[in-house]
Design a protein around this motif. Structure first.
Motif, short mmCIF file in Angstrom:
data_model
loop_
_atom_site.label_atom_id
_atom_site.label_comp_id
_atom_site.label_asym_id
_atom_site.label_seq_id
_atom_site.Cartn_x
_atom_site.Cartn_y
_atom_site.Cartn_z
N LYS A 144 1.82 -24.91 -10.41
CA LYS A 144 1.79 -24.19 -9.14
C LYS A 144 3.20 -23.67 -8.83
N ILE A 145 3.24 -22.42 -8.46
CA ILE A 145 4.52 -21.78 -8.14
C ILE A 145 4.42 -21.25 -6.72
N TYR A 146 5.46 -21.46 -5.93
CA TYR A 146 5.55 -20.80 -4.62
C TYR A 146 6.70 -19.81 -4.75
N LEU A 147 6.32 -18.52 -4.77
CA LEU A 147 7.31 -17.47 -5.04
C LEU A 147 7.66 -16.76 -3.74
N THR A 148 8.93 -16.77 -3.41
CA THR A 148 9.32 -16.11 -2.17
C THR A 148 10.61 -15.30 -2.37
N ALA A 149 11.00 -14.57 -1.35
CA ALA A 149 12.27 -13.85 -1.33
C ALA A 149 12.55 -13.57 0.14
N SER A 150 13.79 -13.29 0.48
CA SER A 150 14.12 -13.07 1.88
C SER A 150 13.40 -11.82 2.40
N VAL A 151 13.21 -11.76 3.72
CA VAL A 151 12.53 -10.59 4.32
C VAL A 151 13.31 -9.32 3.98
N ASP A 152 14.64 -9.38 4.04
CA ASP A 152 15.46 -8.19 3.77
C ASP A 152 15.26 -7.70 2.33
N VAL A 153 15.25 -8.63 1.39
CA VAL A 153 15.07 -8.24 -0.02
C VAL A 153 13.67 -7.66 -0.22
N ARG A 154 12.67 -8.29 0.37
CA ARG A 154 11.29 -7.80 0.20
C ARG A 154 11.14 -6.40 0.82
N ALA A 155 11.75 -6.22 1.98
CA ALA A 155 11.67 -4.90 2.64
C ALA A 155 12.38 -3.85 1.79
N GLY A 156 13.53 -4.20 1.24
CA GLY A 156 14.29 -3.26 0.41
C GLY A 156 13.49 -2.85 -0.82
N ARG A 157 12.82 -3.81 -1.46
CA ARG A 157 12.02 -3.50 -2.66
C ARG A 157 10.87 -2.56 -2.30
N ARG A 158 10.24 -2.86 -1.18
CA ARG A 158 9.10 -2.03 -0.73
C ARG A 158 9.57 -0.60 -0.43
N ALA A 159 10.73 -0.49 0.23
CA ALA A 159 11.27 0.84 0.57
C ALA A 159 11.54 1.62 -0.72
N ASN A 160 12.09 0.93 -1.74
CA ASN A 160 12.37 1.61 -3.01
C ASN A 160 11.09 2.10 -3.68
N GLU A 161 10.05 1.26 -3.63
CA GLU A 161 8.76 1.64 -4.21
C GLU A 161 8.25 2.92 -3.56
N LEU A 162 8.32 2.94 -2.21
CA LEU A 162 7.81 4.10 -1.48
C LEU A 162 8.66 5.33 -1.78
N LYS A 163 9.98 5.13 -1.86
CA LYS A 163 10.89 6.25 -2.16
C LYS A 163 10.53 6.85 -3.52
N GLU A 164 10.28 5.95 -4.50
CA GLU A 164 9.92 6.44 -5.84
C GLU A 164 8.64 7.27 -5.82
N LYS A 165 7.75 6.94 -4.88
CA LYS A 165 6.50 7.70 -4.77
C LYS A 165 6.69 8.94 -3.91
N GLY A 166 7.94 9.14 -3.41
CA GLY A 166 8.21 10.31 -2.58
C GLY A 166 7.70 10.16 -1.15
N ILE A 167 7.47 8.90 -0.71
CA ILE A 167 6.96 8.68 0.65
C ILE A 167 8.12 8.28 1.57
N ALA A 168 8.29 9.05 2.65
CA ALA A 168 9.39 8.75 3.60
C ALA A 168 9.04 7.47 4.35
N CYS A 169 10.05 6.64 4.61
CA CYS A 169 9.77 5.40 5.34
C CYS A 169 11.02 4.92 6.07
N SER A 170 10.81 4.06 7.05
CA SER A 170 11.94 3.48 7.77
C SER A 170 12.05 2.01 7.37
N LEU A 171 13.26 1.63 6.95
CA LEU A 171 13.47 0.25 6.49
C LEU A 171 13.17 -0.74 7.62
N ASP A 172 13.55 -0.35 8.83
CA ASP A 172 13.31 -1.24 9.98
C ASP A 172 11.82 -1.48 10.19
N GLU A 173 11.07 -0.39 10.05
CA GLU A 173 9.62 -0.50 10.24
C GLU A 173 8.99 -1.39 9.16
#
Ligand code: DC
Length: 234
Positions: A144-173
C-alpha cells in the motif's frame, strides 16, 4: 510469483501523480493498471447527462443502478465503458472531475462500484489507484502506498498540463480547486481519503515520476514481489 495475485494499492489526493506513476510502474512490472477514479467519473458523467445534480444524494442514489460501468484494457490502456459506450475521453474534464468528487460521497455509488473493483484485483496482478483502495477495497493488498505532494506542487503540475494543452488558467484558481477537492475527499462520511496504517508514505513534491515509480517497485519487492526475467525492464 506464486498462485495468488499480487496487489499494489495507491491512494492519495488529486494531482499527486498517482495515475501517471501507477501506469508506468504497471508497464514495468507487467501488471494491470486499474484507475478507479475513472469509474467514479463515468458515474458522474451519467448523472450530468441525465441532468441530475451530482450533489443531490437522493437523486444520485435513485439513478445509479442505471449506470452500468465496465472496463476493458486495450494495449495495456484502461478504457471505461458506460452502458457499453467508451467514455474514456469524455470523463477527463474539470467539470466531470468535480462532479465525480461529489457523487463519490454517496454510499450507493460506492457500493455500486465495490464488487467491480474487488473482482478486478482477485485474479490478476494489479496496481489500483484511488482514494480508499488500501483502506476499504483491498485491505489485504500486498503493498500500500499513500502518494502525496504539496498543494503548491500539485497546482503547478496541473497548470503546466493545461498550458501544454493551450488552455488558459489561473494558478490561484487551480490551487483553490485542489484544496476544495482535498477537503471534499478527506472529510466525507463514507470511505474518506486517508492513509492506511500500513501504507508507505511517498511525498512526490521533490521527486521525478521515474523516481517515484522505482520507489514503489522497490517497496513491492521488499513486500515479497518476485520479478521474473523481462519484468521491470525499462
Ligand atoms: O482520481 P480522480 O481525480 O480521477 O478521481 C475523481 C474523484 O473520484 C475524486 O475526487 C474522488 C473520487 N474517487 C473516490 O472517491 N474513490 C476512489 N477510489 C477514486 C476516486
Amino acid at each position: 510469483m506464486g498462485q495468488k495475485s499480487f496487489n499494489i494499492a495507491i491512494d492519495g489526493p488529486a494531482g499527486a501523480g498517482k495515475s501517471t506513476i501507477a501506469k508506468l510502474a504497471a508497464r514495468r512490472l507487467g501488471f494491470i493498471y486499474v484507475d478507479t477514479g475513472a469509474m467514479y467519473r463515468a458515474v458522474a458523467l451519467f448523472m450530468l447527462r441525465r441532468g441530475i445534480d451530482p450533489a443531490d444524494a437522493e437523486g444520485v442514489s435513485g439513478a445509479v443502478e442505471g449506470a452500468q460501468i465496465t472496463i476493458r484494457h486495450a494495449d495495456g490502456v484502461q478504457q471505461v465503458l458506460l452502458n457499453g459506450e467508451d467514455v474514456s475521453g469524455q470523463i477527463r474534464t474539470e467539470e466531470v472531475g468535480a462532479a465525480a468528487s461529489k457523487v463519490s460521497a454517496c454510499p450507493a455509488v460506492r457500493q455500486h462500484l465495490l464488487m467491480l473493483q474487488k473482482s478486478l484485483a482477485a485474479d490478476a496482478d494489479v496496481i489500483m489507484d484511488g482514494r480508499d483502495i488500501g483502506t476499504c477495497i483491498l485491505p489485504d493488498a500486498d503493498t500500500k502506498i499513500y502518494l502525496t505532494a504539496s498543494v503548491d506542487v500539485r497546482a503547478g503540475r496541473r497548470a503546466n498540463e493545461l498550458k501544454e494543452k493551450g488552455i488558459a488558467c489561473s494558478l490561484d484558481e487551480i490551487r483553490r480547486d485542489i484544496a476544495r477537492r482535498d477537503e471534499q475527499d478527506m472529510t466525507r462520511a463514507i470511505s474518506p481519503l486517508r492513509r492506511a496504517a500500513d501504507a508507505v508514505l511517498i511525498d512526490s513534491s521533490e521527486m521525478t515520476i521515474d523516481e517515484v515509480a522505482e520507489e514503489i517497485i522497490r517497496v513491492a519487492i521488499a513486500h515479497g514481489l518476485r520479478l521474473s526475467s523481462g519484468e521491470a525492464e525499462r
